[in-house]
Design a protein around this motif. Structure first.
Motif, short mmCIF file in Angstrom:
data_model
loop_
_atom_site.label_atom_id
_atom_site.label_comp_id
_atom_site.label_asym_id
_atom_site.label_seq_id
_atom_site.Cartn_x
_atom_site.Cartn_y
_atom_site.Cartn_z
N LYS A 58 1.30 4.15 -13.44
CA LYS A 58 0.32 3.02 -12.43
C LYS A 58 0.59 3.46 -10.92
N SER A 59 1.54 3.98 -10.52
CA SER A 59 1.56 4.26 -8.95
C SER A 59 0.39 5.21 -8.58
N GLY A 60 -0.24 5.97 -9.40
CA GLY A 60 -1.37 6.77 -9.07
C GLY A 60 -0.85 8.08 -8.33
N ASN B 179 0.73 -1.14 0.00
CA ASN B 179 -0.24 0.16 0.13
C ASN B 179 0.89 1.30 0.03
N TRP B 180 2.10 1.15 -0.55
CA TRP B 180 3.08 2.48 -0.36
C TRP B 180 2.42 3.55 -1.36
N PRO B 181 1.72 3.30 -2.51
CA PRO B 181 1.24 4.62 -3.20
C PRO B 181 0.28 5.28 -2.28
N LEU C 24 4.64 16.52 -18.34
CA LEU C 24 5.64 15.87 -17.43
C LEU C 24 5.30 14.68 -16.60
N ALA C 25 5.88 13.67 -16.97
CA ALA C 25 5.08 12.33 -16.31
C ALA C 25 5.31 12.14 -14.82
N PRO C 26 4.49 11.41 -14.35
CA PRO C 26 4.50 11.07 -12.91
C PRO C 26 6.08 10.48 -12.69
N LEU C 27 6.50 10.96 -11.58
CA LEU C 27 7.96 10.37 -10.97
C LEU C 27 7.88 8.85 -11.07
N PHE C 28 6.90 8.50 -10.52
CA PHE C 28 6.77 6.92 -10.14
C PHE C 28 5.91 6.16 -11.10
N GLY C 29 5.76 6.78 -12.41
CA GLY C 29 4.80 6.12 -13.55
C GLY C 29 3.35 6.25 -12.97
#
Lengths: 367, 435, 504
Positions: free
Chosen positions: B258-260, B115-117, B251-256
């Motif tokens: 999928k991370s949300g 559940n890190w995200p 500007l893409a999300p830093l963690f991709g």
């Protein structure tokens, strides 16, 4: 180095304070809502919860549902910008809302994205129909306000003493111009059917059809939904061009029209929009000939109640005269019974599908 | 910032050889008015939270009811205190957990690795909110340091956002060139918009406050025009909504994706901006010119600094950063612009004025200040969702913090008036350049 | 009124600004308080005027212990203060300024201007002040404005007048007039406490002199003592009031000014056809009453003001109408008239101020990035070489005394390669020690064979520095004379007489 030491001290102290606060209240429960209830939540657009328009109507719909079903608790979040939509929706998803109501076409993308990511979360969106991959949990609430506007046109045409009526919009959006288009159609129908020559200012329908998706034409627009001074100025201009009834489709800008009607003296009226003017602005009721209402409140209420009962139906809800999703409400001005009965007849005709609300079906009003 | 301790002695008589040594004990007020900006900021934050607590107590019906009870019988006092504490605590806890981290969730993630995200969402949101705010505030701060008021940062951000989005949505290019081009487009848009007041100021003396303020309205009208006109309006839309950025220009999300987590590469841009501003103000000759001009325009002129070019360059930099912030806002969140872009409460260009003030116009100070503002705004959302206390309380706290930070400045300024000292770097005077 | 101060002590933190100061002012006496800047004079006056409360000691008025709580208290007790920086409203008339805060009223709260005007006329006449009550203040010369302050104090029935550095802003003529006024006030029985650091004035006017240094009374002096003796008492060491010069041996012409015409801010001709030659190894002093175009003249030379007509040539190169930057790069050094406005950025450090006009010059910057090692090394060297008293090179210049602030400017200008030095009022408002220092620096610069132009309104300074003295009157040079000429003759030139009429 001194400053670094200070910084560490400060951050340490801050962490300590917040930490203490957090830990000490971690065990206490928040009184605001009991978790066992069905949560109905609304995310407003940037207009806020007290906008006297859709946001407020949607919130009222939630509160109505709560009155009907005591097992429902309600909450809202206001968005300050379009970049707030997604986090606000996500915030409610994580708070376990049973249904999330979003308001307005601008929230289309954010609602669609959240719906695609959470296929079990129920959504209802006002005034928009997002495209969702698995469409079993989103209800699109839309309103064919040209039907209500059509009746408004007939009322205005029947009430005018000068033979001229007018309308204007906040901005040139289909959600706005649909009303105006219906209004013009109503006036044209009135002229054709009862052989009158009532003029209408402020909106000239385009060649094509007008629908929820797109509506072409030219007209008078303020450019926003807040500048009441501009509303007053434009209305005064209409009055000077001999109009005596003005139909503003511009949210709170319409209050400027009310001011103009007061200033113009007896015989100048306003047709209100969205929600009954004699309720939202009761002190000015005598200036309202009527209201072309949009059934946001009842439709949201119905969606919430159905979700709470487990009878939620995804898909499209279209508000019409038939289901009270749009209607004409009379205001504080006495309406002749003959006109009322004409309107009732036309209403029945529209519901039955025998009367078209497309202005291009009728000859244009005189210039 | 000059250490105010030296200015405490009577200004005319202060000998340089032995400045007064700080006494062992100083009153809290003396500390408040004299110590480092960081301490002052902490004081202000604490006072702001206390102020917010009072607001919560007097506006929450449940708390008021509890207090009303004590009129009937005194025994209710502990209960009233308890209710007050619970409500205030719940609100602040919600702000904290909604903007930084939820300790329980963090512990859960730490022990189970799951559940890190979700656990990181508050931090991600705070950073997302802070990124454009930081960039635009740095631009406003640079102008302040030069003695120039850029009240038009919001309009410049709007134009920058539109310009960057035009590049990002109407041209097709590979990412490695498309994104930089869109960023540059945002910068150029902001520069263009700021160049007008800058040139007017430099060559005609038109007051920049008036011109930039008025320019905001021009830009809003332009924005509406842009999102409602054919080339830029989203195809098939009647509504005030612009085209969506191509994936190569976001500007893409830093963690991709999928991370949300929404936090994007915008933070890298913001980091670069802070570094640039730090170099500019503290290390570069140009920034030295800026600061001299801001602190003493007469001396600047006598020292061979051209006021005209400084004004124009500062406006270009300030506007460029505002424009960049506008595009970063689009490219890291919605990926499109609508008619309400940066209007009303969302006007980061206006918030930037207070953030720059809170951060004392220093890049690092502004970094902390924008994080604080972002955390309060983002946390406020969680507070409203969790407790029903309106989000506006966060704005109240923000305003109170700025007010309390500004108070010692006022006090200092009053003391300065009696001495011979010039304006400190913080004194922002509207007539620095005359008008 | 007899005023006695007994053991007044005022501390600011660990700093003792006044340390058991005792003195007595008798009725009709002009009592001079002499001390360097920072000696504690202003603190003492603020205590006396109720703006600060003393930590120890007491104030006695006519032998009675009278605590003074605030300035209103002081005014009621008959103490009037004429501040160094006037507390007047420029756009008001003299009458309005005088009644401000103590307006005499008729019925219905109307201000009784007639009565006030009458009162001012009387006071003006009685003490030979010669002030028109109906004039607007901003149109009056500084000397007259000061008299308005005096009238304001007298209108509250002041028996003791505190004059805080009253001559700092005045021309020689105005100083002379002020002295007359002080004498007539004293003759009418008013007591005067006269604060200054100027020895000549003290000798001329004072009945009694109290010298303070570092917050302590170091003794009383007689007006008959020599200036040198007074200066040593004040500074605490022997002071050399004359500057050693090498023999006058002028070289080739360095700066050539021809028919220079310059306008002031209001568009009026301020400099009207000035021609001057300044040669290597020479100091040309430009004397004259303040406001005769000296300011505009200097600004035109250093590029801060447009030259309307005429030429300025530096070693054969035309430097007319350069920008300030170009003038700096051409090698013009400039010690500005108003050092805090044009010469320094007070909130910035000593080190930054020492490179204020050369931030891009090697080695202080490389590729647009400042080189702090070089900047700091430069600052350490200059602080040492020019004896700038500061706690650190990073201390803001605002924390320095006036004299040390001026040293920062002198150090900055003289340490860069110069072709020519222009200095405007280089010692205004400085204490004796600093004046001595700045004079020595300028003369050393001249002794090295350089040309310089010094604008000053202090005649002593023109004599001390100038190899030749040019006198400026209403934008024109009324004469260029040798320093051997008498003060009277120069005084006549300053008042607009021709060379012949002045007997030169």
């Amino acid at each position: 180095m001194e400053s670094v030491r200070r910084l560490v001290t400060v951050l340490g102290t801050a962490a300590l304070i917040l930490g203490t606060l957090t830990v000490s209240v971690a065990s206490t429960t928040v009184a605001a809502s009991a978790s066992s209830k069905f949560k109905a939540c609304v995310v407003t657009d940037t207009g806020g919860i007290n906008d006297k328009s859709f946001n407020e109507s949607a919130w009222d719909g939630l509160k109505d549902a709560k009155k009907q079903d005591s097992n429902i608790s309600v909450q809202y979040l206001s968005s300050t910008s379009s970049s707030d939509y997604a986090p606000n929706i996500n915030s409610f998803i994580s708070k376990g809302c049973g249904i999330i109501v979003t308001v307005g076409f601008l929230m289309d993308a954010a609602t669609a994205a959240a719906a695609n990511a959470h296929p079990s979360q129920k959504f209802a969106i006002v005034d928009d129909a997002p495209v969702v991959k698995t469409g079993t949990h989103v209800e699109a609430l839309q309103y064919e306000t040209d039907q209500g506007g059509f009746l408004g046109g007939i009322l205005a045409a029947g009430m005018t003493k000068t033979g001229t009526v007018a309308t204007y919009g906040g901005q040139n959006f289909s959600a706005v111009t649909l009303y105006m288009n219906g209004f013009v159609a109503g006036v044209r129908y009135y002229d054709k059917t009862w052989h009158k020559k009532v003029k209408v200012l402020g909106w000239t329908p385009g060649k094509g059809t007008c629908s929820l998706a797109a509506c072409s034409g030219k007209g008078t627009f303020i450019g926003n939904f807040t500048d009441q001074t501009a509303g007053k100025t434009d209305t005064t201009t209409f009055f000077s061009e001999n109009a005596d009834i003005v139909f503003p489709v511009a949210g709170s800008v319409g209050l400027g029209s009310v001011v103009a009607a007061k200033g113009a003296g007896a015989g100048h009226y306003v047709m209100w929009v969205d929600s009954n003017g004699c309720l939202s602005d009761a002190s000015d009721c005598k200036y309202f000939v009527g209201t072309v209402a949009k059934g946001v409140e009842p439709s949201v209420e119905a969606a919430v109640l159905s979700a709470a009962k487990g009878t939620f139906k995804a898909g499209s809800y279209i508000g019409t005269l038939a289901n009270n999703g749009t209607q004409l409400e009379y205001g504080g001005v006495t309406i002749p019974t003959s006109l009322k009965s004409k309107i009732a007849t036309v209403k029945a005709g529209i519901i039955a599908g025998t009367i078209s609300v497309n202005p291009n079906s009728y000859p244009p009003t005189p210039k | 910032m000059s250490d105010a301790a030296t200015s405490k002695a009577p200004p005319e008589e202060a000998p340089t050889e032995n400045p007064p040594r700080p006494a062992l004990y100083r009153s809290l007020w003396a500390r408040y008015t004299s110590t480092s900006p960081i301490i002052v900021a902490l004081y202000a934050l604490t006072l702001g939270l206390v102020f917010g607590a009072i607001i919560i107590i007097v506006t929450t019906p449940a708390v008021l009811d509890a207090w009303r009870e004590i009129f009937r019988h005194w025994d209710a006092l502990p209960h009233a205190l308890n209710v007050s504490f619970n409500n205030v605590g719940a609100a602040y806890r919600a702000i904290f957990t909604g903007s930084v981290i939820d300790p329980q969730g963090f512990w859960h993630s730490l022990t189970t690795g799951q559940n890190w995200p979700n656990t990181l969402t508050p931090l991600s949101e705070t950073l997302t909110y802070a990124t454009p705010l930081l960039i635009v505030s740095v631009g406003v701060g640079i102008a302040f340091q030069t003695g120039l008021f850029n009240i038009g940062a919001n309009g410049q951000a709007v134009i920058g956002g539109v310009a960057g989005t035009v590049v990002g949505s109407m041209v097709r290019l590979p990412t490695f060139i498309h994104l930089p081009m869109a960023l540059v487009g945002g910068i150029l848009g902001g520069m263009l918009c700021a160049a007008v007041p800058g040139l007017l100021k430099a060559y005609t003396g038109a007051h920049e406050v008036i011109v930039t303020l008025m320019f905001n309205y021009v830009t809003y009208a332009f924005l509406l025009y842009a999102v409602l006109s054919t080339p830029f309006q989203q195809p098939g839309q009647q509504n005030d909504i612009g085209r969506t950025l191509y994936p190569s220009a976001i500007l893409a999300p830093l963690f991709g994706t999928k991370s949300g987590l929404r936090v994007s590469y915008g933070v890298v841009v913001a980091g670069a901006v802070v570094l640039f501003a730090w170099w500019l103000l503290d290390r570069s000759s140009l920034g030295f010119d800026f600061r001299v001009t801001g602190a003493n325009p007469s001396a600047a002129r006598a020292s061979g600094i051209s006021a005209k070019s400084v004004i124009v360059i500062v406006f270009l930099i300030s506007g460029g950063l505002a424009g960049l912030a506008g595009f970063v806002q689009v490219a890291s969140t919605t990926h499109y612009i609508d008619g309400g872009f940066l209007i009303g409460n969302a006007g980061i260009g206006f918030t930037a004025i207070t953030v720059a003030l809170l951060g004392r116009n220093r890049p690092v100070g502004i970094l902390w200040a924008s994080l604080l503002f972002a955390a309060l705004s983002v946390g406020g959302r969680n507070m409203q969702a969790a407790t029903g206390i309106p989000l506006d309380l966060a704005t109240v706290i923000q305003s109170a913090v700025v007010l309390f930070v500004a108070t010692p400045i006022l006090v200092k300024e009053i003391f300065h008036l009696r001495g011979t000292s010039q304006a400190s770097t913080l004194k922002i005077s509207t007539n620095v350049w005359g008008s | 009124m007899q005023l006695e101060l007994r053991g007044i002590t005022k501390r600011f933190g660990s700093l003792t600004a006044n340390d058991h100061i005792s003195l007595t002012v008798e009725p009709g006496q002009i009592h001079s308080l002499l001390g360097e800047n920072g000696a504690g004079k202003s603190t003492l006056m603020n205590v006396l005027f109720g703006l600060l409360s003393p930590d120890e000691g007491e104030i006695l008025i006519d032998g009675v212990v009278t605590p003074i709580h605030d300035s209103g208290d002081a005014v009621r007790r008959g103490i009037g203060m004429v501040h160094q920086h006037f507390m007047l409203v420029p756009v008001f008339t003299v009458t309005e300024n005088v009644v401000l805060g103590f307006e005499p009223t008729k019925s219905l709260d109307r201000i009784d201007y007639k009565r006030a005007t009458q009162e001012i006329r009387e006071l003006s006449h009685r003490f030979k002040l010669d002030v028109d009550p109906e004039a607007t203040l901003e149109n009056l010369p500084v000397g007259i404005q000061q008299r308005v302050e005096i009238i304001k104090a007298l209108s509250h029935d002041a028996e003791l007048l505190i004059l805080d550095e009253p001559t700092a802003v005045l021309t020689p003529q105005e100083i002379e007039a002020l002295m007359e006024i002080m004498r007539s006030l004293a003759a009418a029985g008013k007591s005067i406490l006269f604060i200054t650091h100027k020895l000549k004035e003290v000798k001329e006017i004072a009945d009694v002199i109290t010298v303070i240094r570092l917050g302590k009374v170091v003794g009383t002096a007689e007006p008959t003592m020599s200036e040198g003796e007074l200066a040593s008492m004040m500074v605490g060491r022997s002071v050399n009031l004359t500057v050693e010069k090498t023999a006058y041996d002028p070289g080739e012409t360095v700066l050539e000014i021809r028919d220079l015409v310059v306008r002031d801010d209001r568009g009026l001709v301020a400099v009207d056809g000035v021609s001057l030659d300044i040669r290597a190894g020479e100091v040309l002093a430009v004397a004259g009453v303040q406001g005769n175009g000296q300011t505009e003249f200097v600004e035109a030379i250093v590029g801060m003001r447009r030259v309307e007509a005429g030429t300025i040539t530096l070693r054969g190169v035309d430097i007319t109408n350069l920008t300030p930057r170009e003038a700096l790069d051409a090698g013009l050094g400039h010690i500005p008239e108003d050092r805090q406005r044009d010469g320094l950025v007070l909130s910035m450090s000593v080190a930054d101020n020492l490179v204020l006009n050369t931030p891009r010059r090697a080695p202080f910057a490389k590729c647009g990035t400042r080189n702090f090692a070089a900047i700091n090394a430069n600052a350490e060297r200059l602080v040492h070489d020019f004896d700038i008293r500061t706690t650190s090179i990073f201390a803001p210049v605002s924390s320095l005394s006036g004299g040390n602030q001026q040293k920062v400017i002198v150090a900055r200008e003289l340490s860069r390669p110069l072709e020519f030095l222009v200095a405007s009022q280089p010692t205004r408002g400085l204490d004796v020690g600093s004046i001595e220092y700045v004079h020595r620096q300028i003369i050393e610069y001249r002794n090295r064979g350089n040309g310089s132009l010094i604008v000053t309104s202090e005649l002593d300074e023109a004599y001390a520095l100038g190899d030749r003295i040019a006198v400026m009157y209403e934008g024109k040079i009324s004469g260029v004379v040798e320093p051997s000429i008498s003060r009277e003759s120069i005084g006549l030139l300053m008042a607009g007489s021709s060379m012949a009429a002045a007997g030169v």
